[in-house]
Design a protein around this motif. Sequence first.
Motif, PDB file in Angstrom:
ATOM      1  N   ARG A   1      -9.550   4.623   1.336  1.00  0.00           N
ATOM      2  CA  ARG A   1      -9.185   4.492  -0.081  1.00  0.00           C
ATOM      3  C   ARG A   1      -7.680   4.276  -0.137  1.00  0.00           C
ATOM      4  N   ASP A   2      -7.276   3.065  -0.530  1.00  0.00           N
ATOM      5  CA  ASP A   2      -5.865   2.701  -0.599  1.00  0.00           C
ATOM      6  C   ASP A   2      -5.366   2.715  -2.033  1.00  0.00           C
ATOM      7  N   SER A   3      -4.109   3.111  -2.192  1.00  0.00           N
ATOM      8  CA  SER A   3      -3.395   2.913  -3.453  1.00  0.00           C
ATOM      9  C   SER A   3      -2.529   1.671  -3.285  1.00  0.00           C
ATOM     10  N   VAL A   4      -2.789   0.666  -4.095  1.00  0.00           N
ATOM     11  CA  VAL A   4      -2.189  -0.654  -3.931  1.00  0.00           C
ATOM     12  C   VAL A   4      -1.367  -1.003  -5.168  1.00  0.00           C
ATOM     13  N   THR A   5      -0.172  -1.555  -4.953  1.00  0.00           N
ATOM     14  CA  THR A   5       0.680  -1.976  -6.061  1.00  0.00           C
ATOM     15  C   THR A   5       0.466  -3.454  -6.334  1.00  0.00           C
TER      16      THR A   5
ATOM     17  N   PRO B   1       1.105  -7.170  -8.339  1.00  0.00           N
ATOM     18  CA  PRO B   1       2.361  -7.858  -8.676  1.00  0.00           C
ATOM     19  C   PRO B   1       2.962  -7.441 -10.008  1.00  0.00           C
ATOM     20  N   ASP B   2       2.142  -6.997 -10.974  1.00  0.00           N
ATOM     21  CA  ASP B   2       2.679  -6.568 -12.270  1.00  0.00           C
ATOM     22  C   ASP B   2       3.100  -5.100 -12.269  1.00  0.00           C
ATOM     23  N   GLY B   3       3.032  -4.444 -11.106  1.00  0.00           N
ATOM     24  CA  GLY B   3       3.454  -3.061 -10.985  1.00  0.00           C
ATOM     25  C   GLY B   3       2.352  -2.038 -11.154  1.00  0.00           C
ATOM     26  N   GLU B   4       1.174  -2.452 -11.573  1.00  0.00           N
ATOM     27  CA  GLU B   4       0.068  -1.516 -11.749  1.00  0.00           C
ATOM     28  C   GLU B   4      -0.399  -0.986 -10.405  1.00  0.00           C
ATOM     29  N   THR B   5      -0.743   0.298 -10.359  1.00  0.00           N
ATOM     30  CA  THR B   5      -1.307   0.900  -9.151  1.00  0.00           C
ATOM     31  C   THR B   5      -2.823   0.822  -9.211  1.00  0.00           C
ATOM     32  N   LEU B   6      -3.412   0.229  -8.188  1.00  0.00           N
ATOM     33  CA  LEU B   6      -4.859   0.078  -8.086  1.00  0.00           C
ATOM     34  C   LEU B   6      -5.368   0.958  -6.954  1.00  0.00           C
ATOM     35  N   HIS B   7      -6.561   1.457  -7.103  1.00  0.00           N
ATOM     36  CA  HIS B   7      -7.194   2.256  -6.050  1.00  0.00           C
ATOM     37  C   HIS B   7      -8.424   1.500  -5.563  1.00  0.00           C
ATOM     38  N   ARG B   8      -8.426   1.166  -4.274  1.00  0.00           N
ATOM     39  CA  ARG B   8      -9.491   0.340  -3.716  1.00  0.00           C
ATOM     40  C   ARG B   8     -10.089   0.997  -2.481  1.00  0.00           C
ATOM     41  N   GLU B   9     -11.410   1.104  -2.474  1.00  0.00           N
ATOM     42  CA  GLU B   9     -12.134   1.636  -1.326  1.00  0.00           C
ATOM     43  C   GLU B   9     -12.766   0.497  -0.542  1.00  0.00           C
ATOM     44  N   TYR B  10     -12.680   0.583   0.767  1.00  0.00           N
ATOM     45  CA  TYR B  10     -13.248  -0.473   1.607  1.00  0.00           C
ATOM     46  C   TYR B  10     -13.555   0.078   2.991  1.00  0.00           C
ATOM     47  N   LEU B  11     -14.379  -0.667   3.710  1.00  0.00           N
ATOM     48  CA  LEU B  11     -14.809  -0.272   5.042  1.00  0.00           C
ATOM     49  C   LEU B  11     -14.036  -1.083   6.082  1.00  0.00           C
ATOM     50  N   ARG B  12     -13.320  -0.374   6.953  1.00  0.00           N
ATOM     51  CA  ARG B  12     -12.660  -1.053   8.077  1.00  0.00           C
ATOM     52  C   ARG B  12     -13.716  -1.377   9.130  1.00  0.00           C
TER      53      ARG B  12
ATOM     54  N   VAL C   1       0.862  -1.184   0.000  1.00  0.00           N
ATOM     55  CA  VAL C   1       0.000   0.000   0.000  1.00  0.00           C
ATOM     56  C   VAL C   1       0.894   1.228   0.000  1.00  0.00           C
ATOM     57  N   THR C   2       0.794   2.034  -1.046  1.00  0.00           N
ATOM     58  CA  THR C   2       1.629   3.225  -1.161  1.00  0.00           C
ATOM     59  C   THR C   2       0.957   4.468  -0.589  1.00  0.00           C
ATOM     60  N   ALA C   3      -0.342   4.432  -0.424  1.00  0.00           N
ATOM     61  CA  ALA C   3      -1.056   5.568   0.167  1.00  0.00           C
ATOM     62  C   ALA C   3      -2.372   5.084   0.748  1.00  0.00           C
ATOM     63  N   GLU C   4      -2.758   5.671   1.869  1.00  0.00           N
ATOM     64  CA  GLU C   4      -4.032   5.349   2.509  1.00  0.00           C
ATOM     65  C   GLU C   4      -4.732   6.646   2.864  1.00  0.00           C
ATOM     66  N   HIS C   5      -5.976   6.788   2.441  1.00  0.00           N
ATOM     67  CA  HIS C   5      -6.758   7.984   2.727  1.00  0.00           C
ATOM     68  C   HIS C   5      -8.028   7.585   3.471  1.00  0.00           C
ATOM     69  N   VAL C   6      -8.295   8.258   4.575  1.00  0.00           N
ATOM     70  CA  VAL C   6      -9.529   8.048   5.316  1.00  0.00           C
ATOM     71  C   VAL C   6     -10.592   8.973   4.725  1.00  0.00           C
ATOM     72  N   LEU C   7     -11.563   8.395   4.070  1.00  0.00           N
ATOM     73  CA  LEU C   7     -12.620   9.180   3.424  1.00  0.00           C
ATOM     74  C   LEU C   7     -13.722   9.574   4.393  1.00  0.00           C
ATOM     75  N   GLY C   8     -13.848   8.797   5.474  1.00  0.00           N
ATOM     76  CA  GLY C   8     -14.874   9.098   6.466  1.00  0.00           C
ATOM     77  C   GLY C   8     -14.781   8.109   7.609  1.00  0.00           C
ATOM     78  N   ALA C   9     -15.182   8.521   8.783  1.00  0.00           N
ATOM     79  CA  ALA C   9     -15.124   7.652   9.959  1.00  0.00           C
ATOM     80  C   ALA C   9     -16.419   7.759  10.736  1.00  0.00           C
TER      81      ALA C   9
END
Length: 224
Positions: free
Chosen positions: A40-44, A46-57, A24-32
């Motif tokens: 919202r995480d920026s995830v690398t 295995p092929d090097g692509e950066t993915l942006h994934r939102e999820y609820l902790r 995870v190269t970046a983590e943003h808290v969108l709301g609590a």
Amino acid sequence: MSGVLGGHVLSRAELVDEAVSWPVTAEHVLGAGSFTALLRDSVTAPDGETLHREYLRHPGAVGIIALDAEGRVALIRQYRHAVRHRLIEPPAGLLDVDGERYVVAAQRELAEEAGLAGDTWQVLVDLFTTPGIVAESLRIYLARDLRPVEAPDGFVKTGEEAEMELSWASLTDLVDAVLAGDLHNPTMVSGVLAAWAAYLKGDDFASLRPADAPWPARTALRQT
């Protein structure tokens, strides 16, 4: 060995979910909220692509299939605002008490929501409820040898819980209702089908894990 339709045929030993965490190269808290947070995480990949994934902790939860001597399951009805339904559910609750053992949390929830205690406890099933978007781990217990108890000291039902009512249904009727699409709560669906599968083994639930069985998937999730 490959199946006739292609792909590897997994052995029983290979049927284990793997704990993996992509960088995870970046983590943003969108709301609590009071017990969850939207990230919202920026995830690398295995092929090097950066993915942006939102999820609820989520803190995780426990549920209870409380089965009496006549093969009936204790149920409650609870309004769930997100889905605009009053659902038929088994007793359940959040793992929001630091250091509380999972089975103790389940015993507390059963007493609070149903006024019941069980003298025999086993693990039915562990799952991630919605792994594509919610980081919620759920353990469902089987409780038997039931008896009535008073609610824990200081517990008062509020909000949706104030409208709860205890009822019962046979395990077989619940299986039919799940397969007919009439019941939708994930704790209900998973717990009822797991209890039915365990019952069909014909060993009086002896094949189930003990109440204090390890929960490695949850441990791995909480370490990420």
